[in-house]
Write a protein that holds these residues in place. Structure first.
Motif, mmCIF file in Angstrom:
data_model
loop_
_atom_site.group_PDB
_atom_site.id
_atom_site.type_symbol
_atom_site.label_atom_id
_atom_site.label_comp_id
_atom_site.label_asym_id
_atom_site.label_seq_id
_atom_site.Cartn_x
_atom_site.Cartn_y
_atom_site.Cartn_z
ATOM 1 N N ALA A 82 -7.598 26.999 7.347
ATOM 2 C CA ALA A 82 -6.842 26.108 8.231
ATOM 3 C C ALA A 82 -6.575 24.832 7.440
ATOM 4 O O ALA A 82 -7.275 24.545 6.456
ATOM 5 C CB ALA A 82 -7.656 25.806 9.480
ATOM 6 N N SER A 83 -5.569 24.069 7.840
ATOM 7 C CA SER A 83 -5.285 22.811 7.144
ATOM 8 C C SER A 83 -6.535 21.948 7.094
ATOM 9 O O SER A 83 -7.321 21.904 8.047
ATOM 10 C CB SER A 83 -4.167 22.051 7.851
ATOM 11 N N GLN A 84 -6.711 21.286 5.961
ATOM 12 C CA GLN A 84 -7.895 20.463 5.711
ATOM 13 C C GLN A 84 -7.451 19.024 5.442
ATOM 14 O O GLN A 84 -6.535 18.807 4.636
ATOM 15 C CB GLN A 84 -8.640 20.967 4.468
ATOM 16 N N ASN A 85 -8.086 18.064 6.087
ATOM 17 C CA ASN A 85 -7.815 16.662 5.772
ATOM 18 C C ASN A 85 -8.712 16.238 4.628
ATOM 19 O O ASN A 85 -9.854 16.700 4.524
ATOM 20 C CB ASN A 85 -8.066 15.770 6.986
ATOM 21 N N PHE A 86 -8.203 15.384 3.777
ATOM 22 C CA PHE A 86 -9.011 14.818 2.701
ATOM 23 C C PHE A 86 -8.764 13.316 2.654
ATOM 24 O O PHE A 86 -7.859 12.800 3.328
ATOM 25 C CB PHE A 86 -8.741 15.501 1.356
ATOM 26 N N VAL A 87 -9.598 12.618 1.903
ATOM 27 C CA VAL A 87 -9.460 11.165 1.789
ATOM 28 C C VAL A 87 -8.043 10.873 1.292
ATOM 29 O O VAL A 87 -7.611 11.418 0.270
ATOM 30 C CB VAL A 87 -10.512 10.581 0.819
ATOM 31 N N PRO A 88 -7.289 10.052 2.028
ATOM 32 C CA PRO A 88 -5.894 9.794 1.657
ATOM 33 C C PRO A 88 -5.740 9.304 0.220
ATOM 34 O O PRO A 88 -6.521 8.497 -0.277
ATOM 35 C CB PRO A 88 -5.459 8.710 2.647
ATOM 36 N N ILE A 89 -4.711 9.823 -0.424
ATOM 37 C CA ILE A 89 -4.371 9.431 -1.794
ATOM 38 C C ILE A 89 -3.053 8.664 -1.733
ATOM 39 O O ILE A 89 -2.003 9.249 -1.464
ATOM 40 C CB ILE A 89 -4.237 10.662 -2.710
ATOM 41 N N PRO A 90 -3.116 7.337 -1.954
ATOM 42 C CA PRO A 90 -1.883 6.552 -1.932
ATOM 43 C C PRO A 90 -1.082 6.755 -3.207
ATOM 44 O O PRO A 90 -1.646 6.902 -4.292
ATOM 45 C CB PRO A 90 -2.386 5.109 -1.819
ATOM 46 N N TRP A 91 0.236 6.757 -3.066
ATOM 47 C CA TRP A 91 1.127 6.984 -4.202
ATOM 48 C C TRP A 91 2.334 6.073 -4.044
ATOM 49 O O TRP A 91 3.157 6.274 -3.143
ATOM 50 C CB TRP A 91 1.517 8.446 -4.220
ATOM 51 N N GLN A 92 2.417 5.074 -4.888
ATOM 52 C CA GLN A 92 3.579 4.186 -4.892
ATOM 53 C C GLN A 92 4.674 4.848 -5.715
ATOM 54 O O GLN A 92 4.483 5.132 -6.891
ATOM 55 C CB GLN A 92 3.217 2.814 -5.480
ATOM 56 N N VAL A 93 5.811 5.093 -5.083
ATOM 57 C CA VAL A 93 6.921 5.781 -5.744
ATOM 58 C C VAL A 93 7.976 4.749 -6.141
ATOM 59 O O VAL A 93 8.571 4.103 -5.273
ATOM 60 C CB VAL A 93 7.533 6.860 -4.827
ATOM 61 N N ASN A 94 8.186 4.610 -7.444
ATOM 62 C CA ASN A 94 9.150 3.652 -7.976
ATOM 63 C C ASN A 94 10.279 4.322 -8.752
ATOM 64 O O ASN A 94 11.190 3.642 -9.222
ATOM 65 C CB ASN A 94 8.446 2.645 -8.890
ATOM 66 N N SER A 95 10.189 5.654 -8.918
ATOM 67 C CA SER A 95 11.190 6.370 -9.709
ATOM 68 C C SER A 95 11.169 7.854 -9.368
ATOM 69 O O SER A 95 10.261 8.330 -8.687
ATOM 70 C CB SER A 95 10.919 6.178 -11.206
ATOM 71 N N PHE A 96 12.178 8.550 -9.867
ATOM 72 C CA PHE A 96 12.193 10.005 -9.806
ATOM 73 C C PHE A 96 12.678 10.515 -11.155
ATOM 74 O O PHE A 96 13.198 9.746 -11.970
ATOM 75 C CB PHE A 96 13.047 10.539 -8.646
ATOM 76 N N VAL A 97 12.475 11.810 -11.411
ATOM 77 C CA VAL A 97 12.755 12.361 -12.732
ATOM 78 C C VAL A 97 13.540 13.670 -12.639
ATOM 79 O O VAL A 97 13.550 14.333 -11.608
ATOM 80 C CB VAL A 97 11.439 12.610 -13.524
#
Length: 171
Positions: A133-148
């Motif tokens: 079943a879906s599992q929650n984990f400690v949130p991982i923040p990700w600042q997105v400033n670009s794409f590739v």
């Protein structure tokens, strides 16, 4: 070829740690840390002569403002036996960026998938034998400033990703 969000190495390491935590429970193969990414738009095989069109497409998406993602859920797709990290809440700017790329690819003559089908995820596990079943984990923040723009190359049954170009998002 595909457009993607490419996390900083620190975010890749955090995501890899989540994969490592669930690898044994799921009897799965972990993705390599340096390959972890979020695909915005799959393009497929193209001729090198088409690269300028992809650059044109990407240039039209750079007015997207930077945004922040928070990955906090491990979910699974049974049909292809994949475990992936995803967002607990929708991020409108991410949806807009993906839809813009999809629309501009179509305008340049590339066959693109349905933007309504965009499901933001980072594949962590493959060949999952035990779907959980879906599992929650400690949130991982990700600042997105670009794409590739990424090229996927398979040599000796091993896939390598090569970033061809990066676009900064609007300030």
């Amino acid at each position: 070829m595909f457009f993607a969000l490419w996390p900083a190495p620190a975010v890749q390491r955090q995501l890899h740690a989540v994969a490592k935590e669930y690898q044994i429970k799921c009897h799965a193969r972990m993705m390599r840390s340096e390959t972890l990414h979020l695909t915005l738009q799959f393009i497929g095989n193209i001729r090198r002569a088409q690269l300028p069109k992809l650059i044109t497409v990407a240039n039209k998406a750079t007015d997207t403002p930077p945004f922040r993602l928070e990955l906090d859920t491990l979910s699974f797709w049974k049909h292809n036996r994949i475990g992936y990290a995803t967002l607990g809440a929708s991020e409108p700017v991410l949806q807009t960026l993906a839809a813009t790329l999809q629309h501009e690819l179509a305008n340049e003559g590339f066959v693109a998938g349905d933007s309504a089908g965009f499901s933001p995820h980072v594949t962590l596990l493959r060949n999952v034998e035990h779907i959980l079943a879906s599992q929650n984990f400690v949130p991982i923040p990700w600042q997105v400033n670009s794409f590739v723009l990424v090229e996927s190359v398979t040599i000796n049954q091993k896939t390598r990703y090569r970033i061809l170009r990066e676009w900064r998002l609007a300030s």
